[in-house]
Write a protein that holds these residues in place. Structure first.
Motif, mmCIF file in Angstrom:
data_model
loop_
_atom_site.group_PDB
_atom_site.id
_atom_site.type_symbol
_atom_site.label_atom_id
_atom_site.label_comp_id
_atom_site.label_asym_id
_atom_site.label_seq_id
_atom_site.Cartn_x
_atom_site.Cartn_y
_atom_site.Cartn_z
ATOM 1 N N ILE A 79 0.827 -1.205 0.000
ATOM 2 C CA ILE A 79 0.000 0.000 0.000
ATOM 3 C C ILE A 79 0.862 1.257 0.000
ATOM 4 O O ILE A 79 0.634 2.206 -0.748
ATOM 5 C CB ILE A 79 -0.952 -0.003 1.202
ATOM 6 N N GLN A 80 1.866 1.242 0.834
ATOM 7 C CA GLN A 80 2.697 2.442 0.909
ATOM 8 C C GLN A 80 3.483 2.655 -0.371
ATOM 9 O O GLN A 80 3.607 3.778 -0.860
ATOM 10 C CB GLN A 80 3.638 2.324 2.095
ATOM 11 N N ASN A 87 1.234 2.258 -10.093
ATOM 12 C CA ASN A 87 1.116 0.873 -10.579
ATOM 13 C C ASN A 87 2.421 0.343 -11.144
ATOM 14 O O ASN A 87 2.411 -0.365 -12.157
ATOM 15 C CB ASN A 87 0.029 0.792 -11.660
ATOM 16 N N ARG A 88 3.488 0.661 -10.519
ATOM 17 C CA ARG A 88 4.770 0.142 -11.015
ATOM 18 C C ARG A 88 5.107 -1.096 -10.208
ATOM 19 O O ARG A 88 5.902 -1.087 -9.277
ATOM 20 C CB ARG A 88 5.828 1.226 -10.927
ATOM 21 N N TRP A 89 4.477 -2.159 -10.645
ATOM 22 C CA TRP A 89 4.502 -3.378 -9.837
ATOM 23 C C TRP A 89 5.875 -3.966 -9.717
ATOM 24 O O TRP A 89 6.226 -4.544 -8.678
ATOM 25 C CB TRP A 89 3.516 -4.391 -10.415
ATOM 26 N N ILE A 104 1.757 -9.456 -6.858
ATOM 27 C CA ILE A 104 1.449 -8.216 -6.147
ATOM 28 C C ILE A 104 0.332 -7.459 -6.855
ATOM 29 O O ILE A 104 -0.598 -6.950 -6.236
ATOM 30 C CB ILE A 104 2.710 -7.351 -6.024
ATOM 31 N N LYS A 105 0.447 -7.423 -8.150
ATOM 32 C CA LYS A 105 -0.579 -6.743 -8.947
ATOM 33 C C LYS A 105 -1.943 -7.392 -8.722
ATOM 34 O O LYS A 105 -2.941 -6.708 -8.483
ATOM 35 C CB LYS A 105 -0.176 -6.804 -10.421
ATOM 36 N N ASN A 106 -1.968 -8.707 -8.787
ATOM 37 C CA ASN A 106 -3.226 -9.406 -8.559
ATOM 38 C C ASN A 106 -3.759 -9.145 -7.155
ATOM 39 O O ASN A 106 -4.962 -8.944 -6.966
ATOM 40 C CB ASN A 106 -3.037 -10.911 -8.762
ATOM 41 N N TYR A 107 -2.879 -9.173 -6.210
ATOM 42 C CA TYR A 107 -3.322 -8.993 -4.832
ATOM 43 C C TYR A 107 -3.858 -7.581 -4.612
ATOM 44 O O TYR A 107 -4.842 -7.383 -3.905
ATOM 45 C CB TYR A 107 -2.170 -9.273 -3.867
ATOM 46 N N TRP A 108 -3.209 -6.651 -5.233
ATOM 47 C CA TRP A 108 -3.698 -5.277 -5.131
ATOM 48 C C TRP A 108 -5.097 -5.172 -5.732
ATOM 49 O O TRP A 108 -6.019 -4.617 -5.133
ATOM 50 C CB TRP A 108 -2.740 -4.318 -5.831
ATOM 51 N N HIS A 111 -7.684 -7.491 -3.599
ATOM 52 C CA HIS A 111 -7.865 -7.314 -2.166
ATOM 53 C C HIS A 111 -7.686 -5.865 -1.714
ATOM 54 O O HIS A 111 -8.609 -5.238 -1.210
ATOM 55 C CB HIS A 111 -6.875 -8.187 -1.383
ATOM 56 N N LEU A 112 -6.488 -5.374 -1.915
ATOM 57 C CA LEU A 112 -6.129 -4.106 -1.268
ATOM 58 C C LEU A 112 -6.898 -2.922 -1.834
ATOM 59 O O LEU A 112 -7.319 -2.043 -1.088
ATOM 60 C CB LEU A 112 -4.621 -3.876 -1.396
ATOM 61 N N LYS A 113 -7.097 -2.949 -3.116
ATOM 62 C CA LYS A 113 -7.808 -1.840 -3.740
ATOM 63 C C LYS A 113 -9.218 -1.731 -3.170
ATOM 64 O O LYS A 113 -9.683 -0.647 -2.807
ATOM 65 C CB LYS A 113 -7.847 -2.059 -5.259
#
Length: 375
Positions: A79-80, A87-89, A104-108, A111-113
DNA sequence: AATGATTTCAACCGCCCACGT
DNA sequence: TACGTGGGCGGTTGAAATCAT
Protein backbone atom coordinates in the motif's frame (compact mmCIF):
# COMPACT_ATOMS: atom_id res chain seq x y z
CA UNK A 1 8.03 1.00 -35.73
CA UNK A 2 5.94 -1.86 -34.64
CA UNK A 3 7.18 -5.08 -33.38
CA UNK A 4 7.32 -8.54 -34.81
CA UNK A 5 5.79 -11.29 -32.71
CA UNK A 6 8.14 -12.77 -30.20
CA UNK A 7 7.72 -16.07 -31.92
CA UNK A 8 5.87 -17.86 -34.61
CA UNK A 9 2.54 -18.59 -33.00
CA UNK A 10 1.64 -21.42 -35.35
CA UNK A 11 1.69 -24.74 -33.57
CA UNK A 12 2.60 -23.30 -30.23
CA UNK A 13 0.67 -24.22 -27.16
CA UNK A 14 -1.16 -21.67 -25.06
CA UNK A 15 -3.02 -21.77 -21.82
CA UNK A 16 -2.24 -23.46 -18.54
CA UNK A 17 1.03 -25.25 -18.18
CA UNK A 18 1.09 -28.96 -17.53
CA UNK A 19 3.34 -30.52 -14.89
CA UNK A 20 5.33 -32.10 -17.70
CA UNK A 21 5.98 -28.75 -19.29
CA UNK A 22 6.94 -27.30 -15.96
CA UNK A 23 9.36 -30.13 -15.43
CA UNK A 24 10.95 -29.63 -18.81
CA UNK A 25 11.36 -25.93 -18.27
CA UNK A 26 12.73 -26.35 -14.78
CA UNK A 27 15.15 -29.03 -15.81
CA UNK A 28 16.45 -27.03 -18.71
CA UNK A 29 16.93 -23.82 -16.76
CA UNK A 30 18.51 -25.56 -13.85
CA UNK A 31 21.02 -27.10 -16.15
CA UNK A 32 21.67 -24.35 -18.65
CA UNK A 33 20.15 -21.19 -17.33
CA UNK A 34 17.53 -19.54 -19.44
CA UNK A 35 19.88 -17.82 -21.85
CA UNK A 36 17.89 -16.46 -24.75
CA UNK A 37 14.23 -16.86 -23.99
CA UNK A 38 13.40 -16.99 -27.63
CA UNK A 39 15.68 -19.91 -28.22
CA UNK A 40 14.81 -21.69 -25.02
CA UNK A 41 11.60 -23.49 -26.00
CA UNK A 42 13.19 -25.36 -28.87
CA UNK A 43 16.21 -26.31 -26.83
CA UNK A 44 14.02 -27.41 -23.95
CA UNK A 45 11.62 -29.29 -26.16
CA UNK A 46 8.65 -27.11 -25.37
CA UNK A 47 5.86 -26.12 -27.71
CA UNK A 48 5.68 -22.69 -26.18
CA UNK A 49 6.89 -19.28 -27.12
CA UNK A 50 9.83 -17.85 -25.25
CA UNK A 51 7.76 -15.20 -23.66
CA UNK A 52 5.41 -17.75 -22.20
CA UNK A 53 8.38 -19.67 -20.83
CA UNK A 54 9.82 -16.55 -19.27
CA UNK A 55 6.54 -15.71 -17.60
CA UNK A 56 6.05 -19.21 -16.33
CA UNK A 57 9.51 -19.18 -14.88
CA UNK A 58 9.46 -15.73 -13.34
CA UNK A 59 5.95 -15.95 -11.97
CA UNK A 60 5.72 -19.54 -10.91
CA UNK A 61 8.65 -21.88 -11.24
CA UNK A 62 11.46 -19.75 -9.88
CA UNK A 63 12.68 -21.40 -6.68
CA UNK A 64 12.89 -18.16 -4.74
CA UNK A 65 9.21 -17.41 -4.93
CA UNK A 66 7.11 -17.30 -1.84
CA UNK A 67 3.52 -18.20 -2.44
CA UNK A 68 0.46 -18.03 -0.33
CA UNK A 69 -1.19 -15.45 1.81
CA UNK A 70 0.35 -12.04 2.07
CA UNK A 71 1.39 -11.03 5.55
CA UNK A 72 0.19 -7.81 7.05
CA UNK A 73 3.65 -6.38 6.67
CA UNK A 74 3.59 -7.18 3.01
CA UNK A 75 0.20 -5.59 2.64
CA UNK A 76 1.39 -2.44 4.30
CA UNK A 77 4.46 -2.35 2.15
CA UNK A 78 2.40 -2.73 -0.98
CA UNK A 79 0.00 0.00 0.00
CA UNK A 80 2.70 2.44 0.91
CA UNK A 81 4.77 1.73 -2.12
CA UNK A 82 1.74 2.02 -4.30
CA UNK A 83 1.12 5.43 -2.82
CA UNK A 84 4.65 6.30 -3.71
CA UNK A 85 5.15 4.55 -7.01
CA UNK A 86 1.72 3.95 -8.46
CA UNK A 87 1.12 0.87 -10.58
CA UNK A 88 4.77 0.14 -11.01
CA UNK A 89 4.50 -3.38 -9.84
CA UNK A 90 7.98 -4.44 -10.67
CA UNK A 91 9.38 -1.58 -8.63
CA UNK A 92 7.11 -2.49 -5.76
CA UNK A 93 8.12 -6.11 -6.08
CA UNK A 94 11.75 -5.23 -5.53
CA UNK A 95 10.79 -4.31 -1.97
CA UNK A 96 8.97 -7.57 -1.40
CA UNK A 97 11.49 -10.35 -1.69
CA UNK A 98 10.11 -13.58 -3.04
CA UNK A 99 6.96 -11.97 -4.37
CA UNK A 100 6.43 -11.45 -8.07
CA UNK A 101 5.12 -8.32 -9.63
CA UNK A 102 2.27 -10.29 -11.09
CA UNK A 103 1.27 -11.63 -7.73
CA UNK A 104 1.45 -8.22 -6.15
CA UNK A 105 -0.58 -6.74 -8.95
CA UNK A 106 -3.23 -9.41 -8.56
CA UNK A 107 -3.32 -8.99 -4.83
CA UNK A 108 -3.70 -5.28 -5.13
CA UNK A 109 -6.51 -5.56 -7.63
CA UNK A 110 -8.41 -8.25 -5.80
CA UNK A 111 -7.87 -7.31 -2.17
CA UNK A 112 -6.13 -4.11 -1.27
CA UNK A 113 -7.81 -1.84 -3.74
CA UNK A 114 -11.23 -2.87 -2.55
CA UNK A 115 -10.21 -2.64 1.05
CA UNK A 116 -8.96 0.90 0.69
CA UNK A 117 -12.09 1.84 -1.17
CA UNK A 118 -14.17 0.54 1.69
CA UNK A 119 -12.17 2.63 4.06
CA UNK A 120 -13.04 5.69 2.08
CA UNK A 121 -9.65 5.99 0.47
CA UNK A 122 -9.29 6.39 -3.22
CA UNK A 123 -7.01 3.51 -4.21
CA UNK A 124 -5.69 5.40 -7.18
CA UNK A 125 -4.71 8.65 -5.57
CA UNK A 126 -4.56 7.41 -1.98
CA UNK A 127 -6.53 10.43 -1.06
CA UNK A 128 -9.47 10.23 1.27
CA UNK A 129 -12.63 10.45 -0.72
CA UNK A 130 -13.96 12.93 1.78
CA UNK A 131 -11.01 15.17 2.17
CA UNK A 132 -13.09 17.83 3.78
CA UNK A 133 -11.86 16.12 6.89
CA UNK A 134 -8.53 17.60 6.28
CA UNK A 135 -9.46 21.19 5.92
CA UNK A 136 -11.75 21.94 8.79
CA UNK A 137 -9.48 21.69 11.76
CA UNK A 138 -8.87 24.86 13.65
CA UNK A 139 -5.27 25.75 13.89
CA UNK A 140 -4.29 23.71 10.96
CA UNK A 141 -3.27 26.70 8.97
CA UNK A 142 -0.54 27.26 11.45
CA UNK A 143 1.06 24.06 10.32
CA UNK A 144 0.22 24.38 6.71
CA UNK A 145 3.39 26.08 5.68
CA UNK A 146 5.56 23.64 7.53
CA UNK A 147 3.66 20.76 6.11
CA UNK A 148 3.93 21.95 2.61
CA UNK A 149 7.62 22.44 2.94
CA UNK A 150 8.06 19.08 4.46
CA UNK A 151 5.89 17.39 1.90
CA UNK A 152 7.78 18.94 -0.94
CA UNK A 153 11.12 18.21 0.53
CA UNK A 154 10.26 14.65 1.27
CA UNK A 155 8.61 14.11 -2.04
CA UNK A 156 11.69 15.25 -3.81
CA UNK A 157 13.84 13.15 -1.63
CA UNK A 158 11.69 10.11 -2.06
CA UNK A 159 11.77 10.40 -5.77
CA UNK A 160 15.50 10.39 -5.64
CA UNK A 161 15.52 7.52 -3.20
CA UNK A 162 13.20 5.40 -5.25
CA UNK A 163 15.21 6.11 -8.29
CA UNK A 164 18.33 5.33 -6.42
CA UNK A 165 17.08 1.95 -5.38
CA UNK A 166 16.24 1.02 -8.90
CA UNK A 167 19.49 2.26 -10.27
CA UNK A 168 21.50 0.44 -7.67
CA UNK A 169 20.01 -2.80 -8.82
CA UNK A 170 21.28 -2.28 -12.29
CA UNK A 171 24.67 -0.95 -11.47
CA UNK A 172 26.37 0.11 -8.34
CA UNK A 173 27.56 3.56 -9.18
CA UNK A 174 28.03 5.42 -5.99
CA UNK A 175 28.71 8.59 -7.81
CA UNK A 176 25.24 8.51 -9.28
CA UNK A 177 23.79 8.06 -5.85
CA UNK A 178 25.49 11.16 -4.64
CA UNK A 179 24.33 13.09 -7.63
CA UNK A 180 20.75 12.11 -7.15
CA UNK A 181 20.76 12.85 -3.49
CA UNK A 182 22.24 16.23 -3.92
CA UNK A 183 20.06 16.98 -6.89
CA UNK A 184 17.00 16.04 -4.91
CA UNK A 185 18.02 18.23 -2.03
CA UNK A 186 18.75 21.15 -4.27
CA UNK A 187 15.53 20.80 -6.20
CA UNK A 188 13.54 20.37 -3.07
CA UNK A 189 15.03 23.46 -1.57
CA UNK A 190 14.06 25.38 -4.64
CA UNK A 191 10.58 23.93 -4.58
CA UNK A 192 10.11 24.68 -0.94
CA UNK A 193 10.97 28.30 -1.50
CA UNK A 194 7.97 28.63 -3.74
CA UNK A 195 5.42 26.94 -1.57
CA UNK A 196 1.85 27.60 -2.47
CA UNK A 197 -0.96 28.68 -0.26
CA UNK A 198 -2.63 25.33 -0.04
CA UNK A 199 -0.87 22.83 2.11
CA UNK A 200 -3.67 20.47 1.49
CA UNK A 201 -3.07 20.40 -2.21
CA UNK A 202 0.62 20.10 -1.73
CA UNK A 203 0.22 17.20 0.56
CA UNK A 204 -1.85 15.32 -1.90
CA UNK A 205 0.18 15.91 -4.92
CA UNK A 206 -1.55 14.72 -8.01
CA UNK A 207 -0.41 11.94 -10.22
CA UNK A 208 0.68 14.03 -13.16
CA UNK A 209 4.13 15.37 -13.24
CA UNK A 210 2.93 18.74 -14.33
CA UNK A 211 1.09 19.09 -11.12
CA UNK A 212 3.86 17.93 -8.96
CA UNK A 213 5.80 20.59 -7.17
CA UNK A 214 8.75 18.28 -7.46
CA UNK A 215 8.66 17.98 -11.17
CA UNK A 216 11.92 19.82 -11.32
CA UNK A 217 13.51 16.56 -10.42
CA UNK A 218 12.41 14.89 -13.56
CA UNK A 219 15.40 16.20 -15.38
CA UNK A 220 17.09 12.92 -14.75
CA UNK A 221 14.07 10.72 -15.25
CA UNK A 222 10.52 11.64 -15.88
CA UNK A 223 9.26 8.35 -14.51
CA UNK A 224 10.18 9.44 -11.05
CA UNK A 225 7.08 11.45 -10.67
CA UNK A 226 5.24 10.61 -7.52
CA UNK A 227 1.87 9.48 -8.79
CA UNK A 228 -0.03 9.89 -5.61
CA UNK A 229 0.77 10.65 -2.06
CA UNK A 230 -1.27 9.07 0.61
CA UNK A 231 -2.63 11.15 3.36
CA UNK A 232 0.09 10.70 5.80
CA UNK A 233 -1.88 9.74 8.79
CA UNK A 234 -3.63 6.92 7.09
CA UNK A 235 -0.84 4.47 7.16
CA UNK A 236 1.93 3.91 9.53
CA UNK A 237 4.40 1.42 8.29
CA UNK A 238 4.91 -0.69 11.30
CA UNK A 239 7.06 -3.39 9.93
CA UNK A 240 9.85 -1.72 8.08
CA UNK A 241 13.08 -3.46 8.73
CA UNK A 242 14.70 -0.54 10.44
CA UNK A 243 12.30 -0.56 13.33
CA UNK A 244 10.32 -3.69 13.19
CA UNK A 245 11.95 -5.93 15.66
CA UNK A 246 9.93 -4.82 18.59
CA UNK A 247 6.57 -4.67 16.98
CA UNK A 248 5.52 -8.21 16.63
CA UNK A 249 2.61 -7.77 18.93
CA UNK A 250 1.17 -5.11 16.77
CA UNK A 251 1.89 -7.11 13.68
CA UNK A 252 0.34 -10.26 14.97
CA UNK A 253 -2.65 -8.34 16.15
CA UNK A 254 -3.97 -8.11 12.70
CA UNK A 255 -2.54 -11.15 11.06
CA UNK A 256 -5.13 -13.21 9.36
CA UNK A 257 -7.00 -10.04 8.67
CA UNK A 258 -10.10 -11.18 6.97
CA UNK A 259 -10.61 -9.58 3.65
CA UNK A 260 -13.56 -7.44 2.85
CA UNK A 261 -14.91 -6.98 6.29
CA UNK A 262 -16.97 -4.03 7.20
CA UNK A 263 -14.31 -1.45 7.52
CA UNK A 264 -15.83 1.59 8.98
CA UNK A 265 -15.04 4.92 7.55
CA UNK A 266 -15.39 6.16 11.07
CA UNK A 267 -12.33 4.17 11.94
CA UNK A 268 -10.39 6.04 9.42
CA UNK A 269 -11.70 9.33 10.62
CA UNK A 270 -10.79 8.44 14.14
CA UNK A 271 -7.35 7.49 13.16
CA UNK A 272 -6.82 10.67 11.39
CA UNK A 273 -6.57 12.35 14.71
CA UNK A 274 -5.52 10.13 17.54
CA UNK A 275 -5.55 6.41 17.54
CA UNK A 276 -4.64 5.04 20.91
CA UNK A 277 -1.75 2.77 20.38
CA UNK A 278 -3.25 0.20 22.65
CA UNK A 279 -6.09 -0.27 20.27
CA UNK A 280 -3.88 -2.26 18.00
CA UNK A 281 -3.55 -5.15 20.38
CA UNK A 282 -5.91 -8.02 19.94
CA UNK A 283 -4.09 -10.86 21.56
CA UNK A 284 -4.07 -13.23 18.63
CA UNK A 285 -0.48 -14.15 19.06
CA UNK A 286 -1.19 -17.78 19.70
CA UNK A 287 -1.95 -18.41 16.11
CA UNK A 288 1.19 -17.12 14.56
CA UNK A 289 4.82 -17.79 14.98
CA UNK A 290 7.65 -15.81 13.57
CA UNK A 291 10.73 -17.10 11.96
CA UNK A 292 14.09 -15.50 12.32
CA UNK A 293 13.54 -13.90 8.96
CA UNK A 294 10.54 -12.05 10.18
CA UNK A 295 8.27 -14.31 8.27
CA UNK A 296 5.03 -15.51 9.64
CA UNK A 297 3.88 -19.05 9.97
CA UNK A 298 0.15 -19.21 10.15
CA UNK A 299 -1.58 -21.78 12.23
CA UNK A 300 -4.98 -22.96 11.33
CA UNK A 301 -7.78 -21.46 13.24
CA UNK A 302 -11.39 -20.90 12.67
CA UNK A 303 -12.28 -17.32 12.14
CA UNK A 304 -15.53 -16.65 13.83
CA UNK A 305 -17.46 -13.49 13.54
CA UNK A 306 -15.80 -11.91 16.52
CA UNK A 307 -12.42 -12.69 15.16
CA UNK A 308 -13.37 -11.33 11.83
CA UNK A 309 -14.27 -8.04 13.35
CA UNK A 310 -11.14 -7.97 15.40
CA UNK A 311 -9.00 -8.89 12.46
CA UNK A 312 -10.50 -6.26 10.30
CA UNK A 313 -10.04 -3.74 13.01
CA UNK A 314 -6.52 -4.90 13.29
CA UNK A 315 -5.90 -4.19 9.67
CA UNK A 316 -7.59 -0.86 9.91
CA UNK A 317 -5.78 0.17 13.00
CA UNK A 318 -2.48 -0.92 11.68
CA UNK A 319 -3.11 1.24 8.73
CA UNK A 320 -4.00 4.07 10.99
CA UNK A 321 -1.70 3.50 13.87
CA UNK A 322 0.47 6.46 14.58
CA UNK A 323 2.09 5.20 17.69
CA UNK A 324 5.14 3.52 16.37
CA UNK A 325 8.47 4.58 15.11
CA UNK A 326 8.62 8.12 16.22
CA UNK A 327 11.58 9.36 14.40
CA UNK A 328 13.79 12.31 14.91
CA UNK A 329 15.08 12.65 11.41
CA UNK A 330 12.63 15.36 10.48
CA UNK A 331 13.39 17.58 13.38
CA UNK A 332 13.64 20.70 11.28
CA UNK A 333 10.13 20.51 9.98
CA UNK A 334 7.65 21.02 12.75
CA UNK A 335 9.11 22.95 15.59
CA UNK A 336 9.30 19.94 17.85
CA UNK A 337 5.72 19.45 18.91
CA UNK A 338 5.43 16.02 20.35
CA UNK A 339 3.05 13.14 20.08
CA UNK A 340 1.42 14.35 23.22
CA UNK A 341 0.31 17.52 21.58
CA UNK A 342 -3.41 17.77 21.82
CA UNK A 343 -4.36 19.84 18.84
CA UNK A 344 -5.61 18.27 15.68
CA UNK A 345 -3.03 20.21 13.79
CA UNK A 346 -0.20 18.79 15.79
CA UNK A 347 -1.40 15.28 15.32
CA UNK A 348 -1.86 15.91 11.71
CA UNK A 349 1.64 17.14 11.40
CA UNK A 350 3.03 14.33 13.48
CA UNK A 351 1.21 11.82 11.37
CA UNK A 352 2.72 13.26 8.25
CA UNK A 353 6.10 12.96 9.79
CA UNK A 354 5.54 9.36 10.56
CA UNK A 355 4.23 8.58 7.16
CA UNK A 356 7.16 10.07 5.39
CA UNK A 357 9.57 8.52 7.77
CA UNK A 358 8.04 5.16 7.29
CA UNK A 359 8.41 5.36 3.56
CA UNK A 360 11.92 6.59 3.92
CA UNK A 361 12.69 3.66 6.13
CA UNK A 362 11.08 1.42 3.62
CA UNK A 363 13.12 2.77 0.80
CA UNK A 364 16.28 2.82 2.81
CA UNK A 365 15.79 -0.75 3.85
CA UNK A 366 15.39 -1.86 0.29
CA UNK A 367 16.33 -5.50 -0.24
CA UNK A 368 18.15 -4.51 -3.36
CA UNK A 369 21.45 -5.63 -1.98
CA UNK A 370 20.48 -9.18 -1.34
CA UNK A 371 18.07 -10.28 -3.97
CA UNK A 372 20.36 -11.02 -6.75
CA UNK A 373 18.79 -12.97 -9.53
CA UNK A 374 19.60 -16.59 -9.79
CA UNK A 375 20.38 -16.55 -13.43
C1' DA B 1 -28.33 -30.31 -4.79
C1' DA B 2 -28.51 -27.12 -8.52
C1' DT B 3 -27.59 -22.94 -10.46
C1' DG B 4 -26.06 -18.35 -11.15
C1' DA B 5 -22.98 -14.71 -9.41
C1' DT B 6 -18.72 -13.37 -7.86
C1' DT B 7 -13.85 -13.76 -6.94
C1' DT B 8 -9.27 -15.27 -7.79
C1' DC B 9 -5.14 -15.62 -10.28
C1' DA B 10 -2.31 -17.75 -14.03
C1' DA B 11 -1.50 -16.52 -18.41
C1' DC B 12 -1.68 -13.70 -22.44
C1' DC B 13 -1.32 -9.37 -25.13
C1' DG B 14 0.54 -5.31 -26.70
C1' DC B 15 3.45 -1.64 -25.81
C1' DC B 16 7.85 0.33 -24.44
C1' DC B 17 12.73 0.60 -23.77
C1' DA B 18 17.55 -0.73 -24.15
C1' DC B 19 20.86 -2.41 -26.93
C1' DG B 20 23.27 -4.02 -31.02
C1' DT B 21 24.13 -3.41 -35.85
C1' DT C 1 20.34 7.86 -37.36
C1' DA C 2 17.34 4.21 -38.37
C1' DC C 3 16.04 -0.18 -37.70
C1' DG C 4 15.60 -4.95 -35.70
C1' DT C 5 15.49 -7.73 -31.69
C1' DG C 6 15.06 -9.32 -26.91
C1' DG C 7 13.34 -8.62 -22.61
C1' DG C 8 10.39 -6.40 -19.31
C1' DC C 9 6.24 -4.18 -17.80
C1' DG C 10 1.37 -3.19 -16.89
C1' DG C 11 -3.35 -4.08 -18.33
C1' DT C 12 -6.60 -7.44 -19.39
C1' DT C 13 -8.74 -11.93 -19.98
C1' DG C 14 -10.96 -16.12 -18.96
C1' DA C 15 -11.09 -20.65 -16.68
C1' DA C 16 -11.45 -22.48 -12.21
C1' DA C 17 -12.79 -21.99 -7.60
C1' DT C 18 -15.76 -20.21 -4.28
C1' DC C 19 -19.89 -18.14 -2.56
C1' DA C 20 -24.84 -17.04 -2.37
C1' DT C 21 -29.42 -18.14 -3.23
Amino acid sequence: MGRSPCCDKVGLKKGPWTPEEDQKLLAYIEEHGHGSWRALPIKAGLQRCGKSCRLRWTNYLRPDIKRGKFSLQEEQTIIQLHALLGNRWSAIATHLPKRTDNEIKNYWNTHLKKRLAKMGIDPVTHKPKNDALLSTHDGQSKNAANLSHMAQWESARLEAEARLVRESKLRSHNSLINQLTSAAAAAAAAAASTSSSSAHQLLFMKGQSLESPTSTLTTYNSENVVPGIMPSSMIEFVGCSGASSGDHQDQTAAINAKEEGDVQVQDWKLGFGNVPSSSTHFGLHDNVTWTSNNEQVHHDRGIGSVDEVADQEGFTNLLLNNSVDRDQSMSDGGGGDSENGGSAGSDYYEDNKNYWNSILNLVNSSPSHDDSPIF
